[in-house]
Scaffold this motif. Sequence first.
Motif, PDB file in Angstrom:
ATOM      1  N   GLY A   1      51.107  61.110  45.872  1.00 18.29           N
ATOM      2  CA  GLY A   1      52.246  60.543  46.586  1.00 18.29           C
ATOM      3  C   GLY A   1      51.891  59.951  47.936  1.00 18.29           C
ATOM      4  O   GLY A   1      52.764  59.405  48.619  1.00 18.29           O
ATOM      5  N   PHE A   2      50.620  60.046  48.329  1.00 19.01           N
ATOM      6  CA  PHE A   2      50.181  59.531  49.625  1.00 19.01           C
ATOM      7  C   PHE A   2      49.125  58.447  49.414  1.00 19.01           C
ATOM      8  O   PHE A   2      48.302  58.520  48.505  1.00 19.01           O
ATOM      9  CB  PHE A   2      49.583  60.662  50.480  1.00 19.01           C
ATOM     10  CG  PHE A   2      50.562  61.765  50.766  1.00 19.01           C
ATOM     11  CD1 PHE A   2      51.475  61.659  51.799  1.00 19.01           C
ATOM     12  CD2 PHE A   2      50.577  62.906  49.990  1.00 19.01           C
ATOM     13  CE1 PHE A   2      52.379  62.666  52.060  1.00 19.01           C
ATOM     14  CE2 PHE A   2      51.482  63.937  50.232  1.00 19.01           C
ATOM     15  CZ  PHE A   2      52.378  63.813  51.273  1.00 19.01           C
ATOM     16  N   SER A   3      49.161  57.446  50.269  1.00 22.38           N
ATOM     17  CA  SER A   3      48.184  56.368  50.163  1.00 22.38           C
ATOM     18  C   SER A   3      46.839  56.768  50.751  1.00 22.38           C
ATOM     19  O   SER A   3      45.794  56.270  50.326  1.00 22.38           O
ATOM     20  CB  SER A   3      48.706  55.112  50.872  1.00 22.38           C
ATOM     21  OG  SER A   3      49.045  55.400  52.221  1.00 22.38           O
ATOM     22  N   ARG A   4      46.859  57.661  51.731  1.00 21.71           N
ATOM     23  CA  ARG A   4      45.616  58.151  52.317  1.00 21.71           C
ATOM     24  C   ARG A   4      45.837  59.584  52.787  1.00 21.71           C
ATOM     25  O   ARG A   4      46.884  59.907  53.365  1.00 21.71           O
ATOM     26  CB  ARG A   4      45.162  57.283  53.480  1.00 21.71           C
ATOM     27  CG  ARG A   4      43.943  57.847  54.237  1.00 21.71           C
ATOM     28  CD  ARG A   4      43.433  56.909  55.301  1.00 21.71           C
ATOM     29  NE  ARG A   4      42.822  55.712  54.718  1.00 21.71           N
ATOM     30  CZ  ARG A   4      42.314  54.729  55.428  1.00 21.71           C
ATOM     31  NH1 ARG A   4      42.342  54.779  56.740  1.00 21.71           N
ATOM     32  NH2 ARG A   4      41.777  53.678  54.824  1.00 21.71           N
ATOM     33  N   ILE A   5      44.837  60.427  52.563  1.00 20.95           N
ATOM     34  CA  ILE A   5      44.890  61.821  53.008  1.00 20.95           C
ATOM     35  C   ILE A   5      43.663  62.087  53.862  1.00 20.95           C
ATOM     36  O   ILE A   5      42.521  61.912  53.420  1.00 20.95           O
ATOM     37  CB  ILE A   5      44.919  62.799  51.819  1.00 20.95           C
ATOM     38  CG1 ILE A   5      46.177  62.550  50.968  1.00 20.95           C
ATOM     39  CG2 ILE A   5      44.880  64.250  52.310  1.00 20.95           C
ATOM     40  CD1 ILE A   5      46.202  63.352  49.680  1.00 20.95           C
ATOM     41  N   THR A   6      43.891  62.478  55.094  1.00 24.48           N
ATOM     42  CA  THR A   6      42.809  62.867  56.001  1.00 24.48           C
ATOM     43  C   THR A   6      43.182  64.211  56.615  1.00 24.48           C
ATOM     44  O   THR A   6      44.303  64.702  56.440  1.00 24.48           O
ATOM     45  CB  THR A   6      42.607  61.827  57.118  1.00 24.48           C
ATOM     46  OG1 THR A   6      43.832  61.698  57.863  1.00 24.48           O
ATOM     47  CG2 THR A   6      42.234  60.479  56.548  1.00 24.48           C
ATOM     48  N   GLY A   7      42.247  64.800  57.347  1.00 30.89           N
ATOM     49  CA  GLY A   7      42.568  66.078  57.961  1.00 30.89           C
ATOM     50  C   GLY A   7      41.347  66.798  58.471  1.00 30.89           C
ATOM     51  O   GLY A   7      40.259  66.220  58.586  1.00 30.89           O
ATOM     52  N   THR A   8      41.528  68.072  58.771  1.00 25.73           N
ATOM     53  CA  THR A   8      40.473  68.853  59.404  1.00 25.73           C
ATOM     54  C   THR A   8      40.211  70.148  58.651  1.00 25.73           C
ATOM     55  O   THR A   8      41.077  70.706  57.998  1.00 25.73           O
ATOM     56  CB  THR A   8      40.841  69.207  60.858  1.00 25.73           C
ATOM     57  OG1 THR A   8      41.897  70.185  60.863  1.00 25.73           O
ATOM     58  CG2 THR A   8      41.275  67.990  61.639  1.00 25.73           C
TER      59      THR A   8
END
Length: 283
Positions: free
Chosen positions: A22-29
């Motif tokens: 459902g997300f176009s891009r997933i980033t994180g830590t």
Amino acid sequence: MNLFVIGFGYTAQRVVDLHGSGFSRITGTVRSAEKRALLAADDIYLFDGTRPADATLAKAAQADIVLISVPPGSGDDPALTAFGDAITTGRARRVIYLSTVGVYGDHQGAWIDEATPLAPEHDRVQARVRVEQEWQARIGDRLTVLRLGGIYGPGRNALVELRAGRARRIVKPGQVFNRIHVDDAAAAVMAAVRCGKGGAWNIVDDEPAPPQDVIAYAAKLMGVAPPPELAFDSAELSPMARSFYASNRRIRNIRAKQELGLVFTYPTYRAGLDALWAAGEGR
């Protein structure tokens, strides 16, 4: 939508596994290089509580949705200190903070809901309340707080504990705990993404239950004898484990169902354990 996750823990990872499309891009830590290697993603950055790299802060500022799943420290909250400015001035339309029902304190087994005043009794839940309030002061109605019950699911459940020989049936008369299957917690996160307003909601299943009943039901599914009952007063527990038993309450989830539109897949611990057993857990 771009999603930025501060802390790919058990629940946050389940959100991505079930709803990442459902997300176009997933980033994180993540906290460690080992965890980053396990995720095998280029857009995952190390965050050890100190100031993040400029590229990490830029990703946080560019996110449409921010999911915060790291607990606060004993002092200032590392996520708020490190990312507060970037998120406050960034483009995020929804910031979702995963908190705990522990913020309500002890109510001697009585039913409570979101209108109940917060009364945290221990340092770690007092810190949760401070963080909720500080994020609220910074971003207002863009904040959603999800107060989660005890999380269980694949790899973390009574079936696994029984099979490993770690399960104990500790009995404290009248004691109940509130639980939530991780898949229903993940669904609540997505409901918060879709919701047009902020607020705080209790994410717990329909049936607060004594912990010894959960172990007994898991043993029944496995066809094994449950561990003997052990009186709370004589049980050897860590200070943290003992502190959980100091709070006793039954938490309503009506507002989450009405305002977030939640329909729990696992409304009781029995439904959750039935599905986990069918999936091969504890075998």
